[in-house]
Design a protein around this motif. Structure first.
Motif, PDB file in Angstrom:
ATOM      1  N   LEU A 236      43.832  34.083  33.583  1.00 29.92           N
ATOM      2  CA  LEU A 236      45.243  33.793  33.829  1.00 29.92           C
ATOM      3  C   LEU A 236      45.402  32.478  34.587  1.00 29.92           C
ATOM      4  N   LEU A 237      44.546  32.243  35.542  1.00 26.51           N
ATOM      5  CA  LEU A 237      44.595  30.969  36.259  1.00 26.51           C
ATOM      6  C   LEU A 237      44.331  29.801  35.307  1.00 26.51           C
ATOM      7  N   ASP A 238      43.440  30.011  34.344  1.00 23.72           N
ATOM      8  CA  ASP A 238      43.117  28.947  33.380  1.00 23.72           C
ATOM      9  C   ASP A 238      44.305  28.581  32.513  1.00 23.72           C
ATOM     10  N   VAL A 239      45.177  29.552  32.233  1.00 26.04           N
ATOM     11  CA  VAL A 239      46.292  29.291  31.320  1.00 26.04           C
ATOM     12  C   VAL A 239      47.624  29.100  32.053  1.00 26.04           C
ATOM     13  N   CYS A 240      47.566  29.002  33.375  1.00 25.99           N
ATOM     14  CA  CYS A 240      48.803  28.837  34.139  1.00 25.99           C
ATOM     15  C   CYS A 240      49.430  27.461  33.935  1.00 25.99           C
ATOM     16  N   GLY A 241      48.691  26.520  33.365  1.00 23.81           N
ATOM     17  CA  GLY A 241      49.278  25.226  33.041  1.00 23.81           C
ATOM     18  C   GLY A 241      49.223  24.246  34.186  1.00 23.81           C
ATOM     19  N   ASP A 242      50.006  23.197  34.041  1.00 28.45           N
ATOM     20  CA  ASP A 242      50.013  22.125  35.025  1.00 28.45           C
ATOM     21  C   ASP A 242      50.749  22.564  36.294  1.00 28.45           C
ATOM     22  N   GLY A 243      50.571  21.764  37.333  1.00 27.64           N
ATOM     23  CA  GLY A 243      51.254  22.040  38.588  1.00 27.64           C
ATOM     24  C   GLY A 243      50.401  22.887  39.509  1.00 27.64           C
ATOM     25  N   ALA A 244      50.973  23.236  40.650  1.00 31.30           N
ATOM     26  CA  ALA A 244      50.249  24.000  41.662  1.00 31.30           C
ATOM     27  C   ALA A 244      49.964  25.412  41.157  1.00 31.30           C
ATOM     28  N   LEU A 245      48.737  25.864  41.389  1.00 35.81           N
ATOM     29  CA  LEU A 245      48.372  27.214  40.992  1.00 35.81           C
ATOM     30  C   LEU A 245      49.022  28.225  41.928  1.00 35.81           C
ATOM     31  N   PRO A 246      49.324  29.411  41.422  1.00 35.74           N
ATOM     32  CA  PRO A 246      49.886  30.451  42.292  1.00 35.74           C
ATOM     33  C   PRO A 246      48.887  30.861  43.366  1.00 35.74           C
ATOM     34  N   LYS A 247      49.402  31.287  44.509  1.00 37.20           N
ATOM     35  CA  LYS A 247      48.571  31.761  45.608  1.00 37.20           C
ATOM     36  C   LYS A 247      48.148  33.201  45.346  1.00 37.20           C
ATOM     37  N   ILE A 248      46.873  33.488  45.567  1.00 36.17           N
ATOM     38  CA  ILE A 248      46.300  34.794  45.270  1.00 36.17           C
ATOM     39  C   ILE A 248      46.146  35.573  46.564  1.00 36.17           C
ATOM     40  N   GLY A 249      46.663  36.822  46.577  1.00 37.56           N
ATOM     41  CA  GLY A 249      46.577  37.639  47.774  1.00 37.56           C
ATOM     42  C   GLY A 249      46.096  39.046  47.502  1.00 37.56           C
ATOM     43  N   ILE A 250      45.368  39.588  48.476  1.00 38.57           N
ATOM     44  CA  ILE A 250      44.864  40.959  48.428  1.00 38.57           C
ATOM     45  C   ILE A 250      44.679  41.420  49.867  1.00 38.57           C
ATOM     46  N   HIS A 251      44.693  42.723  50.091  1.00 36.29           N
ATOM     47  CA  HIS A 251      44.446  43.227  51.439  1.00 36.29           C
ATOM     48  C   HIS A 251      42.994  42.970  51.829  1.00 36.29           C
ATOM     49  N   ARG A 252      42.796  42.683  53.095  1.00 35.23           N
ATOM     50  CA  ARG A 252      41.450  42.367  53.574  1.00 35.23           C
ATOM     51  C   ARG A 252      40.470  43.515  53.341  1.00 35.23           C
ATOM     52  N   GLY A 253      40.968  44.742  53.335  1.00 38.69           N
ATOM     53  CA  GLY A 253      40.097  45.886  53.126  1.00 38.69           C
ATOM     54  C   GLY A 253      39.478  45.937  51.748  1.00 38.69           C
ATOM     55  N   ASP A 254      40.049  45.218  50.790  1.00 34.13           N
ATOM     56  CA  ASP A 254      39.490  45.154  49.433  1.00 34.13           C
ATOM     57  C   ASP A 254      38.997  43.754  49.091  1.00 34.13           C
ATOM     58  N   ALA A 255      38.746  42.940  50.095  1.00 33.84           N
ATOM     59  CA  ALA A 255      38.320  41.557  49.864  1.00 33.84           C
ATOM     60  C   ALA A 255      37.022  41.473  49.069  1.00 33.84           C
ATOM     61  N   HIS A 256      36.163  42.482  49.207  1.00 37.09           N
ATOM     62  CA  HIS A 256      34.864  42.451  48.527  1.00 37.09           C
ATOM     63  C   HIS A 256      35.001  42.598  47.012  1.00 37.09           C
ATOM     64  N   TYR A 257      36.190  42.995  46.537  1.00 35.62           N
ATOM     65  CA  TYR A 257      36.422  43.096  45.103  1.00 35.62           C
ATOM     66  C   TYR A 257      36.939  41.795  44.492  1.00 35.62           C
ATOM     67  N   LEU A 258      37.283  40.835  45.319  1.00 36.54           N
ATOM     68  CA  LEU A 258      37.870  39.597  44.819  1.00 36.54           C
ATOM     69  C   LEU A 258      37.190  38.407  45.481  1.00 36.54           C
ATOM     70  N   CYS A 259      36.108  37.970  44.873  1.00 36.80           N
ATOM     71  CA  CYS A 259      35.362  36.818  45.355  1.00 36.80           C
ATOM     72  C   CYS A 259      34.262  36.552  44.331  1.00 36.80           C
ATOM     73  N   PRO A 260      33.629  35.395  44.360  1.00 38.65           N
ATOM     74  CA  PRO A 260      32.587  35.108  43.373  1.00 38.65           C
ATOM     75  C   PRO A 260      31.419  36.090  43.395  1.00 38.65           C
ATOM     76  N   ASP A 261      31.206  36.787  44.525  1.00 41.61           N
ATOM     77  CA  ASP A 261      30.093  37.735  44.641  1.00 41.61           C
ATOM     78  C   ASP A 261      30.522  39.184  44.424  1.00 41.61           C
ATOM     79  N   ALA A 262      31.662  39.399  43.771  1.00 39.81           N
ATOM     80  CA  ALA A 262      32.236  40.741  43.668  1.00 39.81           C
ATOM     81  C   ALA A 262      31.595  41.613  42.600  1.00 39.81           C
ATOM     82  N   LEU A 263      30.730  41.064  41.763  1.00 41.70           N
ATOM     83  CA  LEU A 263      30.187  41.841  40.640  1.00 41.70           C
ATOM     84  C   LEU A 263      29.541  43.135  41.105  1.00 41.70           C
ATOM     85  N   ALA A 264      28.745  43.092  42.165  1.00 43.99           N
ATOM     86  CA  ALA A 264      28.040  44.291  42.622  1.00 43.99           C
ATOM     87  C   ALA A 264      29.006  45.399  43.015  1.00 43.99           C
TER      88      ALA A 264
END
Length: 231
Positions: free
Chosen positions: A77-105
């Motif tokens: 979705l970020l790839d197809v958002c087009g030109d301009g500023a990308l939207p800000k991504i938010g999640i609760h800190r308690g689930d931060a481990h699910y949203l990061c480059p190392d989240a696969l595990a």
């Protein structure tokens, strides 16, 4: 205050990706209607096409919690958002481990518990971005007040637009049901307390859940009796 709400059902487990229009206090490029995307669980091209049809553009992409079926469409979705500023991504800190480059595990662990194998995640995996910000209990994000409602996951939240009478409950509360607690980070006692808290808000509040049809707090208040009975 009436709000413009749209949704698209995405992915193999029919996750609701919600699109929520914002008022004139927010600006995006190209004269489009600013909006929030909530839980882009898959099918980024379909989400982008719906946004284009509506002439909406996201300021924020917010997650009600970190499970794979609620955020796996985010990289595309970020790839197809087009030109301009990308939207800000938010999640609760308690689930931060699910949203990061190392989240696969973390996602492999959840799917192994849920389905006996991580093959589904492995086949669809795209590296996830870092969140731009983490929200906590009581924070304001756009029109929403954040209600931290652990139980389904440690970082599950409700995004509550009190002025408009709309609550995005993720997998905490559905029409006639509520979220499971048998996955990593799940906790029944926490979920029970979270449901009681959620069901105490204004009865006319429209519930936009992570799966299934919209409902209202009043329609789901029958769950309180059940929660009291099972302790």
């Amino acid at each position: 205050m009436e709000k413009k709400i749209d949704s698209i059902v995405v992915g193999d487990v029919s996750t609701n990706c919600w699109l929520y229009a914002l008022d004139g206090a927010y600006e995006v490029a190209g004269g489009k209607q600013p909006c929030v995307v909530i839980d882009p669980g898959a099918d980024a091209e379909r989400i982008a096409a719906r946004l284009e049809t509506l002439n909406w553009s996201p300021c924020y992409i917010l997650m009600t919690h970190g499970h794979f079926d609620h955020l796996s469409g985010l990289p595309a979705l970020l790839d197809v958002c087009g030109d301009g500023a990308l939207p800000k991504i938010g999640i609760h800190r308690g689930d931060a481990h699910y949203l990061c480059p190392d989240a696969l595990a973390a996602h492999q662990e959840s799917f192994t518990v849920a389905a006996g194998s991580a093959a589904y995640v492995n086949a669809l995996w795209q590296t996830l971005p870092n969140a731009d910000f983490f929200f906590e209990e009581g924070d304001s994000v756009g029109p929403f007040k954040v209600l931290h409602l652990p139980g389904h996951t440690g970082g599950s939240v409700c995004l509550h637009d009190e002025a408009a009478g709309v609550a995005f409950t993720g997998d905490t509360l559905f029409q006639g049901s509520f979220g499971r607690t048998d996955l990593p980070g799940g906790n029944w006692n926490q979920l029970r307390r979270s449901l009681k808290r959620l069901l105490s808000i204004e009865g006319d509040t429209v519930v936009c859940a992570g799966h299934g049809e919209p409902t209202t707090i009043r329609e789901e208040s029958q769950l309180l009796r059940y929660l009291d009975q099972i302790g």
